[in-house]
Design a protein around this motif. Sequence first.
Motif, mmCIF file in Angstrom:
data_model
loop_
_atom_site.group_PDB
_atom_site.id
_atom_site.type_symbol
_atom_site.label_atom_id
_atom_site.label_comp_id
_atom_site.label_asym_id
_atom_site.label_seq_id
_atom_site.Cartn_x
_atom_site.Cartn_y
_atom_site.Cartn_z
ATOM 1 N N ASP A 182 0.878 -1.058 -0.014
ATOM 2 C CA ASP A 182 0.071 0.224 -0.029
ATOM 3 C C ASP A 182 0.986 1.119 -0.079
ATOM 4 O O ASP A 182 0.529 2.353 -0.743
ATOM 5 C CB ASP A 182 -1.109 0.029 1.312
ATOM 6 C CG ASP A 182 -2.036 -0.870 1.078
ATOM 7 O OD1 ASP A 182 -2.024 -1.460 -0.059
ATOM 8 O OD2 ASP A 182 -2.624 -1.317 2.083
ATOM 9 N N GLU A 185 3.202 0.935 -3.767
ATOM 10 C CA GLU A 185 2.599 0.786 -5.298
ATOM 11 C C GLU A 185 1.953 2.037 -5.830
ATOM 12 O O GLU A 185 2.271 2.359 -6.707
ATOM 13 C CB GLU A 185 1.276 -0.286 -5.108
ATOM 14 C CG GLU A 185 0.743 -0.516 -6.375
ATOM 15 C CD GLU A 185 -0.443 -1.691 -6.479
ATOM 16 O OE1 GLU A 185 -0.031 -2.722 -5.739
ATOM 17 O OE2 GLU A 185 -1.315 -1.313 -7.211
ATOM 18 N N PRO A 186 1.590 2.991 -4.696
ATOM 19 C CA PRO A 186 0.998 4.472 -5.453
ATOM 20 C C PRO A 186 2.318 4.978 -5.952
ATOM 21 O O PRO A 186 2.057 5.972 -6.754
ATOM 22 C CB PRO A 186 0.353 4.910 -4.014
ATOM 23 C CG PRO A 186 0.143 3.961 -3.275
ATOM 24 C CD PRO A 186 1.160 2.736 -3.635
ATOM 25 N N ARG A 189 3.414 3.481 -9.182
ATOM 26 C CA ARG A 189 2.416 3.631 -10.200
ATOM 27 C C ARG A 189 2.437 5.288 -10.703
ATOM 28 O O ARG A 189 2.217 5.530 -11.985
ATOM 29 C CB ARG A 189 0.922 3.357 -9.701
ATOM 30 C CG ARG A 189 -0.176 3.300 -10.823
ATOM 31 C CD ARG A 189 -1.372 2.774 -10.421
ATOM 32 N NE ARG A 189 -1.738 3.018 -8.960
ATOM 33 C CZ ARG A 189 -2.004 2.144 -8.166
ATOM 34 N NH1 ARG A 189 -1.849 0.877 -8.271
ATOM 35 N NH2 ARG A 189 -2.309 2.489 -6.997
ATOM 36 N N THR A 202 -0.781 -0.422 -15.367
ATOM 37 C CA THR A 202 -1.734 -1.313 -14.407
ATOM 38 C C THR A 202 -2.260 -0.514 -13.288
ATOM 39 O O THR A 202 -1.608 0.079 -12.386
ATOM 40 C CB THR A 202 -0.892 -2.275 -13.969
ATOM 41 O OG1 THR A 202 -0.286 -2.859 -15.139
ATOM 42 C CG2 THR A 202 -1.854 -3.303 -13.392
ATOM 43 N N PRO A 203 -3.594 -0.313 -13.302
ATOM 44 C CA PRO A 203 -4.183 0.754 -12.362
ATOM 45 C C PRO A 203 -4.158 -0.106 -10.755
ATOM 46 O O PRO A 203 -4.207 0.406 -10.003
ATOM 47 C CB PRO A 203 -5.701 0.566 -12.646
ATOM 48 C CG PRO A 203 -5.796 -0.481 -13.702
ATOM 49 C CD PRO A 203 -4.632 -0.915 -14.193
ATOM 50 N N LYS A 204 -4.153 -1.395 -11.034
ATOM 51 C CA LYS A 204 -3.857 -2.369 -9.636
ATOM 52 C C LYS A 204 -3.122 -3.532 -9.676
ATOM 53 O O LYS A 204 -3.471 -4.314 -10.529
ATOM 54 C CB LYS A 204 -5.205 -2.437 -8.827
ATOM 55 C CG LYS A 204 -5.125 -3.407 -7.642
ATOM 56 C CD LYS A 204 -4.863 -2.537 -6.584
ATOM 57 C CE LYS A 204 -4.876 -3.658 -5.216
ATOM 58 N NZ LYS A 204 -3.757 -2.810 -4.346
#
Length: 528
Positions: A182, A185-186, A189, A202-204
Amino acid sequence: MVRIDGKVRRRPEGTLNPDLPTGEVEVYIDEIEVLGPAAELPMPVFGDQEYPEEIRLKYRFLDLRREKLHANIMLRGRVIDSIRARMKASGFFEFQTPILTASSPEGARDFLVPSRIHPGKFYALPQAPQQFKQLLMVAGFDRYFQIAPCFRDEDARADRSPGEFYQLDLEMSFVTQADVFDAVEPVIRGVFEEFADGKAVTPKFPLIPYAEAMAKYGSDKPDLRNPVIMQDVSEAFRGSGFKIFARILETAGNAVWAIPAKSGGNRAFCDRMNSWAQGEGQPGLGYIFWREGEEGGAGPLAKNIGPERTKMIADQLGLGVGDAVFFVAGKPKDFVKFAGLARTKVGEELGLIAKDRFEFCWIVDFPMFEWNEEEKKIDFSHNPFSMPNLSVEEFLALDANDHDKLLAIKAIQYDIVCNGVELSSGAIRNHRPEVMKKAFAIAGYPEETLEEKFGGMLHALSLGAPPHGGIAPGIDRIVMLLAGEENLREVVLFPMNQRAEDLLMGAPSEVTAKQLRELHIRLDLPKK
RNA sequence: GGGGGCGUAGCUCAGUUGGUUAGAGCGCUGCCCUGUCACGGCAGAGGCCGCGGGUUCGAGUCCCGUCGCUCCCGCCA
């Protein structure tokens, strides 16, 4: 290099050039001065002409004048700015850790630095700030990060610089794997979205267990832009008329895997794949393909196993007229790497790979241990400092001789993979000395060895360590992906060549006898 | 440490089945042109065909070795 003074004016009608950024203006020169005369350049600095690496590296300062490389380096700076800002905004604090440190016995080969003050002793450059960041957690700094230089004396690859590279090194206290994801990843991304230049991100990030990645993609760093997914089709061949596979399947644990190739249903392609496989040292690559009028399947395997089994395979894989499928058979552990290569080859040859995307995933559930066939013993399969995915009580109760059970244990260890590139790996660390001792015992190391090699760390963990974990994404590889480059040297200012030589500065170099004397070093060079 | 690819002009490359004087484009030098912008024209310089050995009447070309670069395996979080 010249200085020009003059007035910028609009170009007269008819001389405008819309193709140039400066095509509407020109400078009327009042004065011109040569500030630095230039000899003929060993390589032109305009255009995208390719040049030998040797010349590019020797004249790196010229190479860096070229537009592409200049843009890559500027991109690198902006990416690092963005990463740093995102990390700080997420509550991480940046630390500097030592560059001169102690040699660590595991992992890669160290770069050593001789000590003048302590004859016969050496510092080492850090392979990563791994131990320091764990000590920071013990010290109570609960969110560490650093754009950290890492030094490893190992051979290079296109995506692996020799000698040194940079990581976004980070660590957090009181976290689970999900907490790390958590947090990280943000950032990853976000950076990719910011610099992706229109490519989808990739959004998630999906979580893919290691075993599933190996079974579906033949790799622990799958390129998810490639839609080809392998399947086990052993049942279609068991006891069939294709004796080679039928016989292989008589051995327990063996299998036949299928690599589907949509749109590859012609003999030319299948033959090309077969010769490619032979070039890779394989006996060949069995295939079936379907074409108009031969819905029962074409190719030697189809004839051998008959239409029913062929249909079974087509149904299982969702293949039809115009498609093909390739097979690898044997012990999965032995063929999985080749199967992964074949999957990539199929995707590339048939143009199935979606090049306009950044496809991310987390690879999770790595095995903690693996079987060392040569030494007939249990080994750590990756990092020995990861926490096993068992409770402390369960782990401590393990029987060191129960190999099946031991080999099934997963470590809380994870990788980020993007487009087939391993971007980073991390873990929840083993912060319990008794668990670490047990783990090392299972891998056959006596407690004294652990004490001798990692005593400092072990001691620190015994004085009240929080559970902690982190990860370390590779900066160079991130920039490489964002810049669309295949080689790390295209995103590094002054890279070394594959033999770890800096052709511009002339490193490594010989040193004077006086320098060696001060360091109490006498050379014993290999005879040639 | 091992395997593959490559090595011909400053650079990118061509070079036939082994055949006489090794070519092209870009760059470079000189001159000409001067509203060009990857200008154009004329003339020119520039080669240990990576290096060493071998086969052959003859090797850039075939063989062996070696060196360099690169990609991969080993190695590597």
